[in-house]
Design a protein around this motif. Structure first.
Motif, mmCIF file in Angstrom:
data_model
loop_
_atom_site.group_PDB
_atom_site.id
_atom_site.type_symbol
_atom_site.label_atom_id
_atom_site.label_comp_id
_atom_site.label_asym_id
_atom_site.label_seq_id
_atom_site.Cartn_x
_atom_site.Cartn_y
_atom_site.Cartn_z
ATOM 1 N N MET A 1 82.317 -8.295 -19.631
ATOM 2 C CA MET A 1 81.278 -8.073 -18.636
ATOM 3 C C MET A 1 80.818 -9.426 -18.088
ATOM 4 O O MET A 1 81.040 -10.475 -18.697
ATOM 5 N N ALA A 3 77.806 -12.028 -17.183
ATOM 6 C CA ALA A 3 76.449 -12.360 -17.642
ATOM 7 C C ALA A 3 76.131 -13.797 -17.265
ATOM 8 O O ALA A 3 76.980 -14.693 -17.435
ATOM 9 N N GLU A 20 82.072 -14.689 -18.041
ATOM 10 C CA GLU A 20 82.669 -13.439 -18.491
ATOM 11 C C GLU A 20 82.574 -13.422 -20.011
ATOM 12 O O GLU A 20 83.077 -14.336 -20.677
ATOM 13 N N THR A 23 81.263 -7.312 -23.943
ATOM 14 C CA THR A 23 80.136 -6.382 -23.879
ATOM 15 C C THR A 23 79.519 -6.261 -25.270
ATOM 16 O O THR A 23 80.230 -5.999 -26.245
ATOM 17 N N GLN A 25 77.442 -4.837 -28.557
ATOM 18 C CA GLN A 25 77.378 -3.527 -29.213
ATOM 19 C C GLN A 25 76.032 -3.379 -29.915
ATOM 20 O O GLN A 25 75.557 -4.323 -30.549
ATOM 21 N N LEU A 32 72.289 0.230 -26.258
ATOM 22 C CA LEU A 32 72.992 -0.537 -25.234
ATOM 23 C C LEU A 32 72.650 0.051 -23.878
ATOM 24 O O LEU A 32 72.792 1.255 -23.657
ATOM 25 N N ARG A 34 73.238 -0.087 -19.690
ATOM 26 C CA ARG A 34 73.919 -0.591 -18.503
ATOM 27 C C ARG A 34 72.828 -0.956 -17.507
ATOM 28 O O ARG A 34 72.038 -0.101 -17.107
ATOM 29 N N ALA A 98 72.672 -9.551 -16.618
ATOM 30 C CA ALA A 98 74.016 -9.225 -17.101
ATOM 31 C C ALA A 98 74.314 -7.778 -16.741
ATOM 32 O O ALA A 98 73.425 -7.029 -16.308
ATOM 33 N N GLU A 99 75.562 -7.383 -16.909
ATOM 34 C CA GLU A 99 75.927 -6.002 -16.611
ATOM 35 C C GLU A 99 75.484 -5.047 -17.711
ATOM 36 O O GLU A 99 75.219 -3.861 -17.451
ATOM 37 N N TYR A 100 75.389 -5.542 -18.947
ATOM 38 C CA TYR A 100 74.918 -4.739 -20.081
ATOM 39 C C TYR A 100 73.978 -5.592 -20.930
ATOM 40 O O TYR A 100 74.096 -6.827 -20.973
#
Length: 327
Positions: A1, A3, A20, A23, A25, A32, A34, A98-100
């Motif tokens: 992902m 970030a 990059e 992701t 956990q 978590l 999104r 970030a994406e997650y």
């Protein structure tokens, strides 16, 4: 992902880098998310510089609040449901840019249905801070006069709306005619451009010489010092932050003689010590949002790729309301 991460302390443009990374956990007690939208705050710049009260280990991802969708639950977590739309403060060092992001399940709250993702993302910290500052600390009452510094900014705009919702007369102090227009649109009864007018004189004139019952100050420095010149008998000054860059040294003899209170506000302590109070405040904010009494002013919705520039703009005081980053 993708970030954003700070590998060394410095100005946001220099310190932040889009990487990059795997992701994350969720562990026990975590969820978590999104990230659907992330709010940009002044503390993000302080985090980059290493000047914030919390100094996460390097490298870290900034971004202190978000609206997200629950993507996975950690071991032992029974709620919220996967797929739920929620808001949450970030859990540094894994911030919201970030994406997650992984956050504690206990701090996750349902996103108000009346707000879109960007509005929901910037509701939490600014409006919770305003709610606890005005109601829990200052005990703002209907009919009182509330003086709000930086009234067109992220923190101040929330206080203007919450003050009006509480039945107060709101005087907003801003820097420049464009910000004055924004403060009026937010609902401030009287707006003072500090570049052109003396807010002390305006407060005294507006209140018939009595002064402001409550001062909401996220600026510090001269804004605080001059506020003591127009505080009412039994008035309350709520110290929220020092965006002006100078921490004032209050004259306690002056507070004694004029009979006013100086109240500090660190909202994060409520999240840590009284989480039930935070949830009650969220329920009230959700109700106010549903009624239209409050609606976060999001002046720009930017792609995640522009995070460093967004933090720089907020830090420099070049924005009105709030900025939000979208994936």
């Amino acid at each position: 992902m993708k970030a954003w991460r700070v590998h060394h302390n410095g100005e946001p443009r220099e310190a932040m880098r889009l990487d990059e990374v795997p992701t994350p956990q969720p562990g026990p007690g975590e969820v978590l998310l999104r990230v659907r939208a992330a709010g940009v705050n002044f503390p993000d710049a302080m985090l980059c510089r290493g000047e914030y009260q919390i100094r996460p280990p390097l490298p870290f991802t900034p971004g202190v609040e978000m609206c997200g969708e629950v993507a996975a639950l950690g071991p032992g977590v029974t709620g919220p449901e996967v797929g739920a739309r929620v808001i949450s403060p970030a859990a540094l060092p894994g911030g919201a840019f970030a994406e997650y992001a992984v956050v504690p399940a206990a701090g996750v709250l349902p996103a108000p249905e009346a707000l879109d993702d960007a509005e929901a993302a910037v509701l939490h910290i600014g409006y919770q801070t305003g709610w606890f500052g005005l109601h829990r600390r200052a005990g703002l009452r209907p009919g009182e006069t509330l003086l709000v510094h930086a009234a067109a900014g992220g923190v101040g705009s929330a206080a203007v709306q919450l003050g009006k919702a509480a039945g107060a007369t709101v005087i907003g102090v801003v820097g420049g005619p464009d910000k004055a227009k924004v403060a009026r649109e937010l609902g401030a009864d009287v707006v003072v451009d500090r570049h052109a007018e003396d807010f002390v004189a305006v407060v005294k004139e507006t209140t018939g010489g009595r002064g402001a019952d409550v001062v909401y100050d996220p600026v510090g420095g001269d804004a605080y010092t001059r506020s003591t010149k127009c505080i009412a008998f039994e008035g309350r000054i709520v110290v929220v932050g020092f965006a002006g860059g100078t921490v004032p040294a209050p004259g306690l003899n002056h507070a004694l003689v004029k009979n006013y209170a100086i109240l500090g506000l660190h909202w994060g302590l409520y999240a840590a010590r009284e989480p039930d109070a935070v949830r009650r405040a969220h329920d009230e904010l959700t109700r106010l949002a549903a009624s239209g009494a409050v609606r976060p002013l999001v002046s720009a919705r930017l792609p995640l790729s522009e995070a460093a520039e967004a933090v720089t703009r907020v830090s420099a005081g070049l924005t009105t309301g709030r900025l939000a980053l979208l994936p």
